[in-house]
Design a protein around this motif. Sequence first.
Motif, PDB file in Angstrom:
ATOM      1  N   ILE A   1      -2.039 -16.905  -3.123  1.00 52.10           N
ATOM      2  CA  ILE A   1      -1.224 -15.719  -2.888  1.00 52.10           C
ATOM      3  C   ILE A   1      -2.191 -14.509  -3.001  1.00 52.10           C
ATOM      4  O   ILE A   1      -2.711 -14.397  -4.210  1.00 52.10           O
ATOM      5  N   ASN A   2      -2.278 -13.540  -1.904  1.00 56.27           N
ATOM      6  CA  ASN A   2      -2.989 -12.464  -1.970  1.00 56.27           C
ATOM      7  C   ASN A   2      -2.520 -11.192  -2.614  1.00 56.27           C
ATOM      8  O   ASN A   2      -3.192 -10.667  -3.661  1.00 56.27           O
ATOM      9  N   GLN A   3      -1.234 -11.024  -2.423  1.00 55.67           N
ATOM     10  CA  GLN A   3      -0.522  -9.879  -3.148  1.00 55.67           C
ATOM     11  C   GLN A   3       1.337 -10.386  -3.089  1.00 55.67           C
ATOM     12  O   GLN A   3       1.771 -10.668  -2.128  1.00 55.67           O
TER      13      GLN A   3
ATOM     14  N   ARG B   1      -3.315  -6.241 -11.310  1.00 58.77           N
ATOM     15  CA  ARG B   1      -3.021  -7.595 -11.397  1.00 58.77           C
ATOM     16  C   ARG B   1      -2.085  -7.865 -12.714  1.00 58.77           C
ATOM     17  O   ARG B   1      -2.055  -7.194 -13.579  1.00 58.77           O
ATOM     18  N   ASP B   2      -1.384  -8.879 -12.620  1.00 64.70           N
ATOM     19  CA  ASP B   2      -0.517  -9.509 -13.716  1.00 64.70           C
ATOM     20  C   ASP B   2      -1.306 -10.067 -14.686  1.00 64.70           C
ATOM     21  O   ASP B   2      -2.302 -10.314 -14.579  1.00 64.70           O
ATOM     22  N   PRO B   3      -0.609 -10.540 -15.770  1.00 65.28           N
ATOM     23  CA  PRO B   3      -1.425 -11.014 -16.685  1.00 65.28           C
ATOM     24  C   PRO B   3      -2.095 -12.473 -16.297  1.00 65.28           C
ATOM     25  O   PRO B   3      -3.124 -12.803 -16.982  1.00 65.28           O
ATOM     26  N   GLU B   4      -1.645 -13.129 -15.279  1.00 64.93           N
ATOM     27  CA  GLU B   4      -2.266 -14.481 -14.833  1.00 64.93           C
ATOM     28  C   GLU B   4      -3.119 -13.991 -13.515  1.00 64.93           C
ATOM     29  O   GLU B   4      -3.867 -14.923 -13.001  1.00 64.93           O
ATOM     30  N   GLY B   5      -3.316 -12.799 -13.167  1.00 65.66           N
ATOM     31  CA  GLY B   5      -4.246 -12.418 -12.010  1.00 65.66           C
ATOM     32  C   GLY B   5      -3.958 -12.306 -11.018  1.00 65.66           C
ATOM     33  O   GLY B   5      -4.507 -12.101  -9.803  1.00 65.66           O
ATOM     34  N   ASN B   6      -2.517 -12.584 -10.801  1.00 67.38           N
ATOM     35  CA  ASN B   6      -2.003 -12.375  -9.377  1.00 67.38           C
ATOM     36  C   ASN B   6      -1.835 -10.728  -9.089  1.00 67.38           C
ATOM     37  O   ASN B   6      -1.351  -9.869  -9.749  1.00 67.38           O
ATOM     38  N   ARG B   7      -2.074 -10.522  -7.669  1.00 65.56           N
ATOM     39  CA  ARG B   7      -2.163  -9.054  -7.365  1.00 65.56           C
ATOM     40  C   ARG B   7      -0.733  -8.640  -7.022  1.00 65.56           C
ATOM     41  O   ARG B   7      -0.105  -9.292  -6.278  1.00 65.56           O
ATOM     42  N   LEU B   8      -0.510  -7.548  -7.509  1.00 66.13           N
ATOM     43  CA  LEU B   8       0.965  -6.678  -7.166  1.00 66.13           C
ATOM     44  C   LEU B   8       0.689  -5.555  -6.491  1.00 66.13           C
ATOM     45  O   LEU B   8      -0.555  -4.864  -6.551  1.00 66.13           O
ATOM     46  N   GLU B   9       1.399  -5.068  -5.452  1.00 69.10           N
ATOM     47  CA  GLU B   9       1.414  -3.913  -5.232  1.00 69.10           C
ATOM     48  C   GLU B   9       2.990  -3.063  -5.229  1.00 69.10           C
ATOM     49  O   GLU B   9       3.755  -3.701  -4.871  1.00 69.10           O
ATOM     50  N   LEU B  10       2.914  -1.847  -5.572  1.00 64.04           N
ATOM     51  CA  LEU B  10       3.960  -1.004  -5.643  1.00 64.04           C
ATOM     52  C   LEU B  10       3.596   0.023  -4.805  1.00 64.04           C
ATOM     53  O   LEU B  10       2.675   0.833  -4.722  1.00 64.04           O
ATOM     54  N   PHE B  11       4.617   0.484  -3.789  1.00 64.43           N
ATOM     55  CA  PHE B  11       4.490   1.189  -2.958  1.00 64.43           C
ATOM     56  C   PHE B  11       5.821   2.341  -2.371  1.00 64.43           C
ATOM     57  O   PHE B  11       6.822   1.829  -2.713  1.00 64.43           O
ATOM     58  N   VAL B  12       5.465   3.375  -2.018  1.00 62.09           N
ATOM     59  CA  VAL B  12       6.202   4.275  -1.179  1.00 62.09           C
ATOM     60  C   VAL B  12       5.556   4.423   0.295  1.00 62.09           C
ATOM     61  O   VAL B  12       4.508   4.745   0.412  1.00 62.09           O
ATOM     62  N   ASP B  13       6.827   4.574   0.962  1.00 62.42           N
ATOM     63  CA  ASP B  13       6.144   4.821   2.522  1.00 62.42           C
ATOM     64  C   ASP B  13       5.961   6.360   2.711  1.00 62.42           C
ATOM     65  O   ASP B  13       6.512   7.139   2.097  1.00 62.42           O
ATOM     66  N   THR B  14       5.212   6.393   3.626  1.00 67.32           N
ATOM     67  CA  THR B  14       4.953   7.837   4.204  1.00 67.32           C
ATOM     68  C   THR B  14       5.868   8.039   5.516  1.00 67.32           C
ATOM     69  O   THR B  14       5.980   7.137   5.948  1.00 67.32           O
TER      70      THR B  14
ATOM     71  N   ALA C   1      -1.341  -3.916 -17.672  1.00 63.20           N
ATOM     72  CA  ALA C   1      -1.803  -4.256 -16.270  1.00 63.20           C
ATOM     73  C   ALA C   1      -3.549  -4.089 -16.023  1.00 63.20           C
ATOM     74  O   ALA C   1      -3.936  -3.219 -16.569  1.00 63.20           O
ATOM     75  N   GLN C   2      -4.002  -5.099 -15.285  1.00 66.58           N
ATOM     76  CA  GLN C   2      -5.427  -4.900 -15.011  1.00 66.58           C
ATOM     77  C   GLN C   2      -5.553  -4.549 -13.699  1.00 66.58           C
ATOM     78  O   GLN C   2      -4.823  -4.815 -12.888  1.00 66.58           O
ATOM     79  N   ASP C   3      -6.967  -3.930 -13.733  1.00 60.01           N
ATOM     80  CA  ASP C   3      -7.433  -3.532 -12.147  1.00 60.01           C
ATOM     81  C   ASP C   3      -6.484  -2.599 -11.579  1.00 60.01           C
ATOM     82  O   ASP C   3      -6.117  -2.643 -10.243  1.00 60.01           O
ATOM     83  N   VAL C   4      -5.986  -1.645 -12.254  1.00 58.98           N
ATOM     84  CA  VAL C   4      -4.864  -0.631 -11.586  1.00 58.98           C
ATOM     85  C   VAL C   4      -5.701   0.177 -10.549  1.00 58.98           C
ATOM     86  O   VAL C   4      -6.491   0.994 -11.039  1.00 58.98           O
ATOM     87  N   GLN C   5      -5.269   0.179  -9.298  1.00 63.93           N
ATOM     88  CA  GLN C   5      -5.941   1.240  -8.271  1.00 63.93           C
ATOM     89  C   GLN C   5      -4.856   1.736  -7.355  1.00 63.93           C
ATOM     90  O   GLN C   5      -4.293   1.325  -6.660  1.00 63.93           O
ATOM     91  N   PRO C   6      -4.568   3.075  -7.760  1.00 62.48           N
ATOM     92  CA  PRO C   6      -3.776   4.093  -6.542  1.00 62.48           C
ATOM     93  C   PRO C   6      -4.574   4.134  -5.318  1.00 62.48           C
ATOM     94  O   PRO C   6      -5.825   4.665  -5.534  1.00 62.48           O
ATOM     95  N   VAL C   7      -4.007   4.038  -4.435  1.00 62.11           N
ATOM     96  CA  VAL C   7      -4.667   4.044  -3.232  1.00 62.11           C
ATOM     97  C   VAL C   7      -3.538   4.673  -2.093  1.00 62.11           C
ATOM     98  O   VAL C   7      -2.223   4.570  -2.337  1.00 62.11           O
ATOM     99  N   THR C   8      -4.173   5.160  -0.860  1.00 60.66           N
ATOM    100  CA  THR C   8      -3.280   5.377   0.536  1.00 60.66           C
ATOM    101  C   THR C   8      -3.769   4.481   1.310  1.00 60.66           C
ATOM    102  O   THR C   8      -4.958   4.025   1.543  1.00 60.66           O
ATOM    103  N   HIS C   9      -2.779   4.030   2.207  1.00 59.15           N
ATOM    104  CA  HIS C   9      -3.034   3.162   3.492  1.00 59.15           C
ATOM    105  C   HIS C   9      -2.555   4.309   4.689  1.00 59.15           C
ATOM    106  O   HIS C   9      -2.591   3.643   5.913  1.00 59.15           O
TER     107      HIS C   9
END
Length: 190
Positions: free
Chosen positions: A80-82, A122-135, A105-113
């Motif tokens: 699982i990528n994200q 990353r959650d406690p087991e290392g799975n990558r999560l993304e939370l986002f809002v559309d532009t 949460a680990q490796d917290v990275q705010p970005v724009t696409h």
Amino acid sequence: MTRQPPDTPTSLALQFSHIGFYVRDLPRMASFYKEALRFTQTDAGDLGAVQLVFLSRDPAEHHQIVLATGRPETLAFNPINQISFRVPDIGTLRRFHDRLVAHGAQDVQPVTHGNAISIYCRDPEGNRLELFVDTPWYCDQPLREPIDFADSDEAILARAEAIAKRLPKFMSRAEWQAEIARRMAEDQRG
């Protein structure tokens, strides 16, 4: 429209949006999803050494599935990528950012696409999560540039738009959705 239970505060509204996962054979996997499940390829490209294919069946969603190269032959790897979740606005995204940091949460990275403002972690087991809002616009993908939540909502949105406008396919989200709807209708024929 997604319905929230009556006791759910709008400020914590969260919707599941899309999933990305690693694959061994990108062309074969993309063909399977496009042919067997009739997904439309909305974008493809390289993000560093990783090759990506974006797929969707919903013209309101740039992608529902992201296929990424890099899955090793052994199963001692999380494919699982994200796992991604949509929020309604930058204020809600900020509140989740604070909650994620407060809860370790680990490796917290705010970005724009360009077409979205995101938080990756990353959650406690290392799975990558993304939370986002559309532009309100679309631009070529993949694109990922850091943002700073110390900036105002307006500054973050202006930065995202400036980054998106650098790309040749920049357009309004409504224009992009109309084009993808047309392409999806073609993909569903025959």
